[in-house]
Motif scaffolding. Sequence first.
Motif, PDB file in Angstrom:
ATOM      1  N   ASP A   1      17.808  -6.811 -55.737  1.00  0.00           N
ATOM      2  CA  ASP A   1      18.420  -7.707 -56.943  1.00  0.00           C
ATOM      3  C   ASP A   1      19.804  -8.019 -56.539  1.00  0.00           C
ATOM      4  OD1 ASP A   1      19.223  -9.098 -58.948  1.00  0.00           O
ATOM      5  OD2 ASP A   1      18.421  -7.556 -60.356  1.00  0.00           O
TER       6      ASP A   1
ATOM      7  N   VAL B   1      15.072 -13.503 -59.546  1.00  0.00           N
ATOM      8  CA  VAL B   1      14.726 -12.168 -59.163  1.00  0.00           C
ATOM      9  C   VAL B   1      13.106 -11.844 -59.486  1.00  0.00           C
ATOM     10  CG1 VAL B   1      15.035  -9.841 -59.100  1.00  0.00           C
ATOM     11  CG2 VAL B   1      16.913 -11.410 -59.259  1.00  0.00           C
TER      12      VAL B   1
ATOM     13  N   THR C   1      15.125 -11.150 -54.191  1.00  0.00           N
ATOM     14  CA  THR C   1      15.813 -12.295 -54.880  1.00  0.00           C
ATOM     15  C   THR C   1      15.379 -13.619 -54.059  1.00  0.00           C
ATOM     16  OG1 THR C   1      17.703 -10.815 -55.276  1.00  0.00           O
ATOM     17  CG2 THR C   1      18.178 -13.226 -54.864  1.00  0.00           C
TER      18      THR C   1
END
Length: 443
Positions: A399, A415, A420
């Motif tokens: 993340d 996310v 991501t």
Amino acid sequence: MRPPSVDALARSLADTGLPHPLLVDAARAAIAEGIGESSADDDVAGTAGAGNDDDGSDVADRARRHALTTARTLLQPVVNATGVLLHTNLGRAPLGVELAASYTNLELDLSSGRRGSRHAHAAALLARLCDAEDAIVVNNGAAAVLLVLAALAADRGAAVSRGELVEIGGGFRVPEVMEQSGARLVEVGTTNRTRASDFAAALDRPHHDIALILKVHQSNYRIVGFTEHVDVGDLASLGVPVVADIGSGLIDAACPWLDDGPPAWLAGEPAARQCLADGAALVTFSGDKLFGGPQAGIIAGRADLVERCARHPLARALRPGGLVLHALQEVAMAYLRRDGRAIDFWRMASQDTAGLEQRARTLAAEAQVGETAAMASVPGGGTLPGVEIDSWGVVLDGDHAAALRRATPPVIARVNDHRTWLDLRTVAPADDRHLIVALSALR
């Protein structure tokens, strides 16, 4: 050590670009924090009087953090890598319209020299686009519905299918808007099935005193399975004005501004021009969704009904300013030129996936981080629920959303499953260099 000078501390933050009064606020907050922390330490240690000690570098760092926090609360450009084309939190449709500082003929008739109407410019072009007799512009889509109901159905009934009593983002609920307008809600049919005969039965009951039928687009959800709804044409045959709130703002289902015609993902989306051709007396829609303009609400259709809306006292309270009208005019002119590439939303939405894949590979290679992946963009903004548009981008393990938001300009990613995702369909090619810098910093 004495606390540093507020003015000196503020001046040391000049490189942040904030005006001096805001830097003074940041300096004072940092000094106050330092005094508070020192006092707390004194209480613990039991050594009164030592609270004036404060390391200069510490207070300077605190002041800079306060200044940067203030700067990040201000409106500023961001890179939208979420893949949501009409991201409500990011201002929905991207728009680049420039206007030099000057007076305009906002309410001046240049031919006669007399006072004119602010609806004679952008609104006239919008009417032309919709093939409507007339149009009026207000400040957002909810305001358009409110004004129509107040002007045409106050103290009378407005019939709506129970399957269209929607709530969209921001708490916009059709029953509550109707209540505020003074119109009386007449619910028709059931949640999943409503027929023309249900509306006819409601019209036959004199105590309902129905002034209009309101057809509301199910902007952000779908009812599937055992369902039935009534088309605009069938409603128009019942003898009372039909107001179609199409919400998302598609002007013409044929999309003549696109070289390849309407994309497959638009199938079934109601359009202003076709709704009016099918018999709707008025259509209402937002300016900052599929239309691709600024936040605004458009009312278009029969001239007599538009005039009643324009004369209503609420019209003045809900009217937009000259900047919004100028932006709407520029977008409308692009539609009339059939120049879809001049409208940022349509340029992004119609990008081919091969070009997006190549950009993704270049980004990942230059940033030396992440990997390329096929993705699915969405229209967003309460439009076309469940619709996905093929796309490409870069994906990273972990993340990294917070770190990317700290970039300059901030990069907004999504996310999912602790990865991501940066979708390039919503990133302007000119921003690829910003993405490379932001991604490189994650190495």
